[in-house]
Design a protein around this motif. Structure first.
Motif, PDB file in Angstrom:
ATOM      1  N   VAL A  71       7.593   4.730  -4.706  1.00  0.00           N
ATOM      2  CA  VAL A  71       6.598   4.278  -3.664  1.00  0.00           C
ATOM      3  C   VAL A  71       5.430   5.425  -3.576  1.00  0.00           C
ATOM      4  CG1 VAL A  71       6.190   3.611  -1.046  1.00  0.00           C
ATOM      5  CG2 VAL A  71       8.362   2.841  -2.300  1.00  0.00           C
ATOM      6  N   TRP A  72       5.910   6.743  -3.364  1.00  0.00           N
ATOM      7  CA  TRP A  72       4.858   7.718  -3.295  1.00  0.00           C
ATOM      8  C   TRP A  72       4.045   7.949  -4.522  1.00  0.00           C
ATOM      9  CZ3 TRP A  72       3.510  11.185   0.796  1.00  0.00           C
ATOM     10  CH2 TRP A  72       3.884  10.771   2.090  1.00  0.00           C
ATOM     11  N   TYR A  73       4.919   7.757  -5.705  1.00  0.00           N
ATOM     12  CA  TYR A  73       4.064   8.027  -6.978  1.00  0.00           C
ATOM     13  C   TYR A  73       3.034   6.909  -7.252  1.00  0.00           C
ATOM     14  CZ  TYR A  73       7.030  11.837  -8.029  1.00  0.00           C
ATOM     15  OH  TYR A  73       7.680  13.016  -8.069  1.00  0.00           O
ATOM     16  N   ALA A 121      -3.147   7.644  -2.138  1.00  0.00           N
ATOM     17  CA  ALA A 121      -2.566   8.186  -3.270  1.00  0.00           C
ATOM     18  C   ALA A 121      -2.859   9.557  -3.955  1.00  0.00           C
ATOM     19  CB  ALA A 121      -2.577   7.181  -4.416  1.00  0.00           C
ATOM     20  N   ALA A 122      -4.303   9.747  -3.465  1.00  0.00           N
ATOM     21  CA  ALA A 122      -4.653  11.222  -3.897  1.00  0.00           C
ATOM     22  C   ALA A 122      -5.876  11.634  -3.092  1.00  0.00           C
ATOM     23  CB  ALA A 122      -5.039  11.142  -5.195  1.00  0.00           C
ATOM     24  N   ARG A 175       4.252   4.119   2.522  1.00  0.00           N
ATOM     25  CA  ARG A 175       4.261   5.627   2.356  1.00  0.00           C
ATOM     26  C   ARG A 175       4.965   6.043   3.924  1.00  0.00           C
ATOM     27  NH1 ARG A 175       1.054   8.695  -1.652  1.00  0.00           N
ATOM     28  NH2 ARG A 175       0.816  10.042  -0.298  1.00  0.00           N
ATOM     29  N   SER A 176       4.460   5.686   4.903  1.00  0.00           N
ATOM     30  CA  SER A 176       5.024   6.171   6.156  1.00  0.00           C
ATOM     31  C   SER A 176       5.740   5.292   6.894  1.00  0.00           C
ATOM     32  CB  SER A 176       3.649   6.346   7.147  1.00  0.00           C
ATOM     33  OG  SER A 176       3.127   5.102   7.280  1.00  0.00           O
ATOM     34  N   GLY A 177       5.797   4.110   6.692  1.00  0.00           N
ATOM     35  CA  GLY A 177       6.579   3.147   7.458  1.00  0.00           C
ATOM     36  C   GLY A 177       7.829   2.759   6.875  1.00  0.00           C
ATOM     37  N   ASP A 178       8.714   1.730   7.054  1.00  0.00           N
ATOM     38  CA  ASP A 178       9.764   1.205   6.441  1.00  0.00           C
ATOM     39  C   ASP A 178       9.522  -0.235   5.701  1.00  0.00           C
ATOM     40  OD1 ASP A 178      12.472   0.421   5.773  1.00  0.00           O
ATOM     41  OD2 ASP A 178      13.227   0.784   7.653  1.00  0.00           O
ATOM     42  N   PRO A 179       9.380   0.023   4.295  1.00  0.00           N
ATOM     43  CA  PRO A 179       9.015  -1.148   3.588  1.00  0.00           C
ATOM     44  C   PRO A 179      10.114  -2.256   3.574  1.00  0.00           C
ATOM     45  CG  PRO A 179       9.267   0.772   2.290  1.00  0.00           C
ATOM     46  CD  PRO A 179       9.323   1.244   3.693  1.00  0.00           C
TER      47      PRO A 179
END
Length: 463
Positions: A186-188, A352-353, A408-412
């Motif tokens: 997810v983070w990538y 993402a960046a 990224r921050s929550g619960d997908p």
């Protein structure tokens, strides 16, 4: 970076499937169909009162420019009315799941920019209002913006609804995928503009976007920005004055202005990682001028900094004042005492960046500022010329981007469980979007009436 408890995902002892079922169970207390409702509360604040509150602390002579830009159309009004919509959203149903929210997720706050690795990605590019908040608020504001933008472009009501539906469907389907992915994957995840172009069927649109991308890549700070923004005075480079949109607030050296700027700049340097400080130290601060930007930010203290590493090596940094988030009265105060740090940490969490020079500082008078490059292959969507098919493609991209930022921050997995596979949530948000677009048109009419009555001062640019 410490993640606020209010944003933290569900405990790791719960499996992905258990968190999915937890989200599904939330439909009992907060049915997906309930999101369709919009009814202005009886004690809803008057439009002019909200504008006056928003004007507090801004540069007085610039506030009429902000009002003039908001008066152009219901869509431009909407862009400057994040404070009003935050209060309205606080009265709507929520599941209780929180994410790091954008707070101002209209479609013009998405766009392209370069990563430090020189890829051009599509992402959220304005996070002045970011704060932990219900995920539903961002998707409602984003979908409503597509209805208003479609109307502004003369698209039919059916086409406007399709744009809103496409945005929400893209968000839901992306969140379903993120809910099944490993955390690092997810983070990538990111949206590379080159890959988007490769998958685009419309040859004409692909050609237009590629032309803009090549232009952005070919744009040189030395060959383009420097001649456009700088004049040589006594052999020294200074930012050109173009009042009231770009100007020096005082004569150079007036009442310690240089000392104030350099003190704030030193604090900004300390906010950066050590290896970025080495890069920044290659440059010398030469000049700074106030700059009017956007719609919602007009009147706040924004500026442009000119730095030089050599006679042929300039760097422009954008300085933006960070005020309290419009979400704060309804979600609680940020864990960061400095609002600029709140914005920077929110960007690092949602994007993402992020920009190589991103950092924050505090001015001598207690104002908070964050800093980033002024232009770095930035590509703004030309929403005003979007055809209905362009709007659909862009809606799909924005929905995906917002879902990835929230994941990224929550619960997908939990959000995905709530959203489900059907279009019930999509239809509900589309219905809300039309009701709120109608509300925005009424609010815009109230602003126009207040201007005609002489209650609100405006400056109409170009007249």
């Amino acid at each position: 970076m410490t993640l606020p408890d209010s944003v933290s995902p569900s405990p790791l002892r719960l499996s992905r499937n258990e968190r999915f079922e937890m989200g599904r169970a939330m439909r009992d207390a907060c049915p997906r169909s309930s999101h369709a409702l919009w009814q202005p509360p009886a004690d809803r604040l008057d439009v002019v009162d909200v504008l006056n509150r928003s004007a507090e602390g801004r540069i007085p002579e610039l506030v009429p420019i902000r009002h003039g830009r908001m008066m152009r159309s219901p869509f431009t009004f909407f862009r400057g009315a994040a404070m009003s919509m935050a209060a309205d959203l606080a009265t709507t149903p929520v599941t209780g799941l929180r994410v790091q929210a954008c707070g101002d997720a209209h479609l013009c706050n998405f766009g392209g920019f370069a990563t430090p690795e020189r890829r051009v990605i599509l992402d959220i590019n304005d996070l002045d209002e970011t704060l932990p908040a219900p995920w539903e608020w961002d998707i409602k504001r984003l979908a409503a913006s597509f209805v208003l933008a479609s109307r502004a472009n003369g698209h039919s009501e059916a086409q406007a609804r399709e744009a809103a539906l496409t945005c929400v469907q893209s968000y839901r389907m992306a969140m379903n995928k993120f809910g099944e992915m490993r955390v690092l994957d997810v983070w990538y995840s990111s949206l590379d503009l080159e890959k988007v172009l490769e998958e685009m069927d419309d040859a004409d649109l692909r050609k237009r976007i590629r032309k803009r991308l090549e232009k952005a890549r070919d744009r040189s700070v030395l060959e383009h920005d420097f001649p456009e923004l700088v004049t040589m005075t006594g052999g020294e480079p200074l930012i050109k004055d173009n009042p009231p949109l770009l100007y020096h607030p005082f004569e150079k050296g007036h009442q310690g202005f240089d000392d104030i700027v350099r003190s704030a700049f030193a604090a900004y340097r300390e906010s950066m990682p050590e290896h970025r400080r080495v890069l920044l130290d290659r440059y010398t601060l030469v000049d700074i001028a106030l700059k009017v930007v956007g719609i919602g930010s007009v009147g706040s203290h924004c500026a442009v900094m000119l730095l030089m590493a050599d006679d042929d090596d300039p760097l422009f940094l954008q300085v933006k004042e960070a005020r309290a988030s419009v979400l704060e009265p309804f979600t609680g105060r940020s864990v960061y005492a400095n609002h600029a740090e709140r914005v920077v940490k929110g960007q690092l969490l949602m994007q993402a960046a992020s920009d190589l020079f991103l950092g924050w500082t505090e001015g001598r008078h207690g104002r908070h500022f964050y800093i980033r490059q002024l232009r770095d292959m930035k590509i703004k969507p030309l929403v005003e010329i979007f055809t209905p098919s362009d709007m659909l493609r862009y809606a799909s991209l924005c929905g995906w981007i917002l879902a990835r930022a929230h994941a990224r921050s929550g619960d997908p997995a939990a959000i995905s469980g709530y959203l489900g596979k059907s279009d019930k949530f999509d239809e509900a948000i589309a219905t809300f979007s039309f009701a709120y677009a109608d509300q925005t048109e009424q609010d815009h009419a109230a602003l126009v009436a207040a201007v005609r009555a002489g209650v609100v001062d405006v400056i109409l640019e170009g007249e």
